[in-house]
Design an enzyme around this catalytic site. Structure first.
Site, PDB file in Angstrom:
ATOM      1  CB  THR A 127      -0.898   0.020   1.256  1.00  0.00           C
ATOM      2  OG1 THR A 127      -1.544   1.280   1.385  1.00  0.00           O
ATOM      3  CG2 THR A 127      -0.085  -0.222   2.526  1.00  0.00           C
ATOM      4  CG  ASP A 128      -1.098   4.944  -1.102  1.00  0.00           C
ATOM      5  OD1 ASP A 128      -1.648   4.386  -0.132  1.00  0.00           O
ATOM      6  OD2 ASP A 128      -1.716   5.754  -1.842  1.00  0.00           O
ATOM      7  CD  GLU A 129      -3.307   3.524   4.430  1.00  0.00           C
ATOM      8  OE1 GLU A 129      -3.172   3.686   5.651  1.00  0.00           O
ATOM      9  OE2 GLU A 129      -4.313   3.013   3.906  1.00  0.00           O
ATOM     10  CE1 TYR A 151      -2.870  -2.440   5.989  1.00  0.00           C
ATOM     11  CE2 TYR A 151      -3.138  -0.105   5.505  1.00  0.00           C
ATOM     12  CZ  TYR A 151      -3.017  -1.410   5.070  1.00  0.00           C
ATOM     13  OH  TYR A 151      -3.025  -1.687   3.722  1.00  0.00           O
ATOM     14  CE  LYS A 155       0.433  -4.680   3.121  1.00  0.00           C
ATOM     15  NZ  LYS A 155       0.244  -6.072   2.613  1.00  0.00           N
TER      16      LYS A 155
END
Length: 327
Positions: A127-129, A151, A155
């Site tokens: 994810t870009d997060e 979260y 990741k």
């Protein structure tokens, strides 16, 4: 191609599985797919109903942390496409342990099995997060990771672990990092299905803070298109950003959803902002575009209208999920 897909009964994973088995993914033909999914609250066997009778589909209910089961399943597959993850930021803030266990230890279990059985390719979906927040410009793949939620930290940890296995064990790893996905079959705790189903049911919708947080929106089919390109043509040991090219504030998105459902701003409740709420996400897709020919193909206006229509027409799919999740 024989593919093991973890989390293949979830939103994005099931779309990938359906599209692969229906021959819709360029570069992947005559595929057989084994889905490994724990069927937690967001995994739904019904997501695979359109391909349930396909001779190339095998479904296994199980946990990616189950070393014995993973060791039994991995042999005989040409590739692993790893979607399985705990992914809801609010849930990670309330309790981080399941995110660390599934996203980090589960990934490590899969990587170890891939090394033991010499899997041809391990595609890790991220994810870009993991990049944190960016005020201006867009993240390239070599941007330092600076996650702000449990979260995204879990990741980022799994990304680094996968890339370390590429360097240490020479495992053929590719990592993809996507922007915010939307589309049919998305679990109704996420913002677009949550807002649409609330509005359909006559409820109000919650808008965090001032609604100024910006996200780049990516249709799930475009995401799966990018994953297929990375799986079949990506370079080992590389990271590829996958974006949709439509940046909107949460307030702008809310306005579009209100219009699509034929209601006004009186249906919006402004609520306290999320802890450590990232202000803006934006990924640079130059690398995947130049190397693999990726471009998003679903116009946002079309994709959003189709998505809203899908939820309107598929109450029998989402209503039990909302009730089970207490939404």
């Amino acid at each position: 191609m024989r593919i093991l897909v973890t989390g293949g009964a979830g939103f994005i994973g099931s779309h990938f599985v359906r599209s692969v088995l229906q021959g819709e993914r360029d570069g992947i033909s005559d595929a057989s797919v084994t889905v490994l999914d724990k069927l937690t609250y967001s995994g739904n066997r019904a997501n695979l109903d359109p391909v349930a009778s396909h001779p190339g589909l095998t479904f296994v209910e199980g946990d990616i942390c189950d070393e014995a089961l993973v060791d039994e399943l991995v042999p005989g597959h040409d590739a692993i496409v790893h979607f399985a993850a705990e992914s809801h930021v609010d849930r990670s803030i309330a309790g981080a342990k399941p995110f660390v266990v599934t996203n980090v230890l589960g990934t490590q279990t899969l990587l170890d099995a891939a090394v033991r059985h010499r899997t041809g390719r391990f595609l890790h979906v991220s994810t870009d997060e993991v990049y944190g927040s960016i005020e201006s410009g867009s993240w390239s793949e070599d941007w330092p990771l600076a996650p702000n939620s449990p979260y995204s930290a879990s990741k980022a940890s799994s990304d680094l672990l996968a890339l370390a296995y590429s360097r240490t064990h020479h495992l053929d790893v590719v990592v993809t990092r996507c922007s915010n996905n939307y589309g049919p079959y998305q679990f109704p705790e996420k913002v677009i299905p949550l807002f649409v189903t609330n509005l359909i049911d006559g409820r109000n919708v919650p808008l965090y803070g001032d609604g100024g947080n910006i996200r780049d929106w990516l249709h799930v089919d475009d995401h799966c298109h990018g994953i297929a390109l990375a799986l079949t043509r990506g370079r080992a040991g590389e990271v590829y950003n996958i974006g949709g090219g439509t940046e909107l504030t949460n307030k702008e998105l809310t306005g579009l959803l209100l219009d699509a459902c034929g209601v006004g701003w009186e249906r919006v409740d402004y609520v306290e902002d999320r802890k450590a709420h990232d202000r803006r996400y934006s990924v640079d897709i130059t690398k995947i575009s130049k190397e693999l020919g990726y471009q998003p193909r679903v116009p946002f206006e079309t994709g959003l209208a189709d998505t809203v229509r899908w939820y309107v027409e598929n109450r029998s799919w989402w209503e039990p999920l909302r009730e089970k999740a207490g939404l």
